[in-house]
Design an enzyme around this catalytic site. Structure first.
Site, PDB file in Angstrom:
ATOM      1  NE  ARG A 132     -58.730   4.626  14.559  1.00 59.60           N
ATOM      2  CZ  ARG A 132     -58.778   5.921  14.871  1.00 59.60           C
ATOM      3  NH1 ARG A 132     -58.486   6.835  13.958  1.00 59.60           N
ATOM      4  NH2 ARG A 132     -59.119   6.306  16.084  1.00 59.60           N
TER       5      ARG A 132
ATOM      6  CD  GLU B 119     -65.154   3.309  19.108  1.00 56.55           C
ATOM      7  OE1 GLU B 119     -65.510   2.609  18.136  1.00 56.55           O
ATOM      8  OE2 GLU B 119     -63.975   3.546  19.364  1.00 56.55           O
TER       9      GLU B 119
ATOM     10  CG  ASP C  93     -61.405   8.446  18.641  1.00 55.49           C
ATOM     11  OD1 ASP C  93     -61.551   7.419  17.955  1.00 55.49           O
ATOM     12  OD2 ASP C  93     -61.798   8.536  19.816  1.00 55.49           O
ATOM     13  CB  THR C  94     -65.301   9.309  14.287  1.00 54.43           C
ATOM     14  OG1 THR C  94     -65.075   7.918  14.011  1.00 54.43           O
ATOM     15  CG2 THR C  94     -64.613  10.164  13.233  1.00 54.43           C
TER      16      THR C  94
ATOM     17  CG  ASP D 240     -62.063   6.425  13.605  1.00 57.83           C
ATOM     18  OD1 ASP D 240     -62.162   5.207  13.379  1.00 57.83           O
ATOM     19  OD2 ASP D 240     -62.254   6.922  14.731  1.00 57.83           O
TER      20      ASP D 240
ATOM     21  NE  ARG E 187     -56.681  -0.265  13.523  1.00 59.97           N
ATOM     22  CZ  ARG E 187     -57.386   0.395  14.447  1.00 59.97           C
ATOM     23  NH1 ARG E 187     -58.708   0.443  14.345  1.00 59.97           N
ATOM     24  NH2 ARG E 187     -56.788   0.998  15.457  1.00 59.97           N
TER      25      ARG E 187
END
Length: 217
Positions: free
Chosen positions: A49, A57, A54-55, A35, A102
């Site tokens: 970002r 980690e 949310d992918t 992501d 970001r």
């Protein structure tokens, strides 16, 4: 009187910002994870970002590589590397940058929303919804389908991580909802103008009339 004029002009500028939709072409630089990518914007390298997703980690310094994280990273990297056109769209309901500087944006790869592909394929969950973002409803529909189909992160093999994802989303949303009154006002103005642009035109005309009245006095 000058103070009133200044405040009114500031309000008009704020309304213009609310109603604006920014989108720009960028040049791919490198992959970070599922992501997050790096791009060149106006000759500056910036970290982006992906907004609202949310992918798992893969590069977090304090977390292990999570289930389906490598697959998500590979999917994103392959998509942006092979793109002939890469664009960022900034959402009027979101800050343009986060606390880590970001960029927060919707990512378009050859005119296709990358966040949508990530959710459809089970590579990501819908997350970090601090406002009513432009494509949220679409993403939530595709997430529901991915959950039913048990694709990717929603697979039966990933039961523990699914629970962790849901708990993290609840904690983040609860934390960010504290003191959100300014965002509520921002969204109210945005929704009013979005439904009827003639309101903005009316405000502009009133502003011109006020300025003319002050000048004549």
């Amino acid at each position: 009187m000058k103070k009133i004029l200044f405040m009114f002009l500031c309000f008009l500028m704020f309304v213009c910002q609310v109603n604006a939709i920014e989108k720009e072409n960028v040049e791919f630089v490198s992959c970070v994870d599922g992501d997050t990518i790096k791009v060149k914007v106006n000759d500056q390298v910036k970290t982006v970002r992906f907004l609202a997703v949310d992918t798992p980690e893969t590069v977090h310094p304090k977390k292990k590589v999570e289930y389906f994280g490598k697959e998500a990273s590979d999917f994103t990297c392959n998509a942006v590397k092979s793109a002939t056109k890469l664009e960022l769209e900034y959402d009027g309901a979101s800050e343009k940058e986060d606390k880590y500087n970001r960029l927060l944006a919707w990512i378009f790869v050859d005119d296709y929303l990358l966040q949508e592909k990530l959710i459809k394929g089970g590579y990501a969950s819908v997350a970090y919804l601090y406002n009513d973002y432009k494509y949220t409803a679409i993403l939530q529909d595709y997430e529901a389908q991915a959950k039913v189909s048990k694709i990717g992160i929603w697979s039966d093999d990933n039961t523990e991580d699914i629970v962790a994802v849901e708990e993290t989303k609840k904690e983040v949303e609860a934390e960010e909802n504290v003191g959100n009154s300014y965002s509520d006002l921002f969204n109210l103005i945005k929704s009013i103008i979005g439904k009827n642009e003639s309101i903005f035109i009316t405000l502009a005309l009133v502003g011109i009339a006020v300025i003319n009245f002050i000048i004549k006095k």
